[in-house]
Write a protein that holds these residues in place. Structure first.
Motif, mmCIF file in Angstrom:
data_model
loop_
_atom_site.group_PDB
_atom_site.id
_atom_site.type_symbol
_atom_site.label_atom_id
_atom_site.label_comp_id
_atom_site.label_asym_id
_atom_site.label_seq_id
_atom_site.Cartn_x
_atom_site.Cartn_y
_atom_site.Cartn_z
ATOM 1 N N LEU A 9 0.831 -1.203 0.000
ATOM 2 C CA LEU A 9 0.000 0.000 0.000
ATOM 3 C C LEU A 9 0.862 1.248 0.000
ATOM 4 O O LEU A 9 1.896 1.285 0.651
ATOM 5 C CB LEU A 9 -0.877 0.058 1.249
ATOM 6 C CG LEU A 9 -1.922 -1.016 1.471
ATOM 7 C CD1 LEU A 9 -2.607 -0.784 2.816
ATOM 8 C CD2 LEU A 9 -2.937 -1.007 0.355
ATOM 9 N N SER A 44 0.057 5.228 0.917
ATOM 10 C CA SER A 44 -1.019 6.008 1.505
ATOM 11 C C SER A 44 -0.581 7.443 1.693
ATOM 12 O O SER A 44 0.548 7.710 2.093
ATOM 13 C CB SER A 44 -1.419 5.409 2.851
ATOM 14 O OG SER A 44 -2.491 6.114 3.385
ATOM 15 N N ASP A 69 -6.996 7.335 5.002
ATOM 16 C CA ASP A 69 -6.943 6.430 3.858
ATOM 17 C C ASP A 69 -6.300 5.098 4.253
ATOM 18 O O ASP A 69 -6.821 4.028 3.940
ATOM 19 C CB ASP A 69 -6.150 7.103 2.734
ATOM 20 C CG ASP A 69 -6.000 6.219 1.519
ATOM 21 O OD1 ASP A 69 -7.023 5.714 1.019
ATOM 22 O OD2 ASP A 69 -4.851 6.053 1.051
ATOM 23 N N GLU A 120 -8.622 3.017 6.570
ATOM 24 C CA GLU A 120 -9.705 2.364 5.818
ATOM 25 C C GLU A 120 -9.197 1.127 5.075
ATOM 26 O O GLU A 120 -9.853 0.085 5.066
ATOM 27 C CB GLU A 120 -10.334 3.354 4.841
ATOM 28 C CG GLU A 120 -11.152 4.428 5.519
ATOM 29 C CD GLU A 120 -11.598 5.527 4.574
ATOM 30 O OE1 GLU A 120 -11.273 5.481 3.367
ATOM 31 O OE2 GLU A 120 -12.274 6.455 5.055
ATOM 32 N N LYS A 121 -8.040 1.252 4.452
ATOM 33 C CA LYS A 121 -7.484 0.113 3.722
ATOM 34 C C LYS A 121 -7.120 -1.041 4.652
ATOM 35 O O LYS A 121 -7.393 -2.208 4.351
ATOM 36 C CB LYS A 121 -6.264 0.556 2.919
ATOM 37 C CG LYS A 121 -6.617 1.453 1.752
ATOM 38 C CD LYS A 121 -5.372 1.961 1.042
ATOM 39 C CE LYS A 121 -5.742 2.878 -0.101
ATOM 40 N NZ LYS A 121 -4.561 3.449 -0.764
ATOM 41 N N ARG A 162 -10.247 -2.806 5.848
ATOM 42 C CA ARG A 162 -10.831 -3.628 4.782
ATOM 43 C C ARG A 162 -10.033 -4.925 4.592
ATOM 44 O O ARG A 162 -10.603 -5.996 4.440
ATOM 45 C CB ARG A 162 -10.875 -2.826 3.485
ATOM 46 C CG ARG A 162 -11.555 -3.535 2.345
ATOM 47 C CD ARG A 162 -11.745 -2.669 1.106
ATOM 48 N NE ARG A 162 -10.879 -1.524 0.949
ATOM 49 C CZ ARG A 162 -9.691 -1.551 0.337
ATOM 50 N NH1 ARG A 162 -9.233 -2.661 -0.173
ATOM 51 N NH2 ARG A 162 -8.975 -0.443 0.223
#
Length: 80
Positions: free
Chosen positions: A32, A34, A39, A42-43, A46
């Motif tokens: 990732l 970011s 942000d 949230e990732k 999830r």
């Protein structure tokens, strides 16, 4: 089911090599990038990984109580 690791960092050569080495050893890996904590939070929520690797040398075990506390301290999660 293999343990899942999220690597947060730039898509530089070191990140790519680290991700590939982990995959070669049976781990599930997501990389990732970011731009802000919201942000990233949230990732991570999830994906729900087992471990979070930030940069070159910070590894957080997200299934441990200590790991949850670390995420709270760096403002990536609520600590319950």
């Amino acid at each position: 089911m293999p343990q899942h690791i999220v690597i947060v960092g730039d898509k530089d050569e070191r990140t790519v090599l680290t991700a590939q080495a982990l995959r070669d050893n049976g781990y599930g890996v997501t990389t990732l990038r970011s731009h802000n904590n919201k942000d990233l939070h949230e990732k991570i929520c999830r994906l729900q990984p087992d471990f979070l690797l930030i940069g070159d040398d910070v590894v957080i075990d997200l299934k441990s109580e200590y790991g949850k506390h670390v995420l709270y301290e760096i403002a990536l999660a609520d600590y319950n």
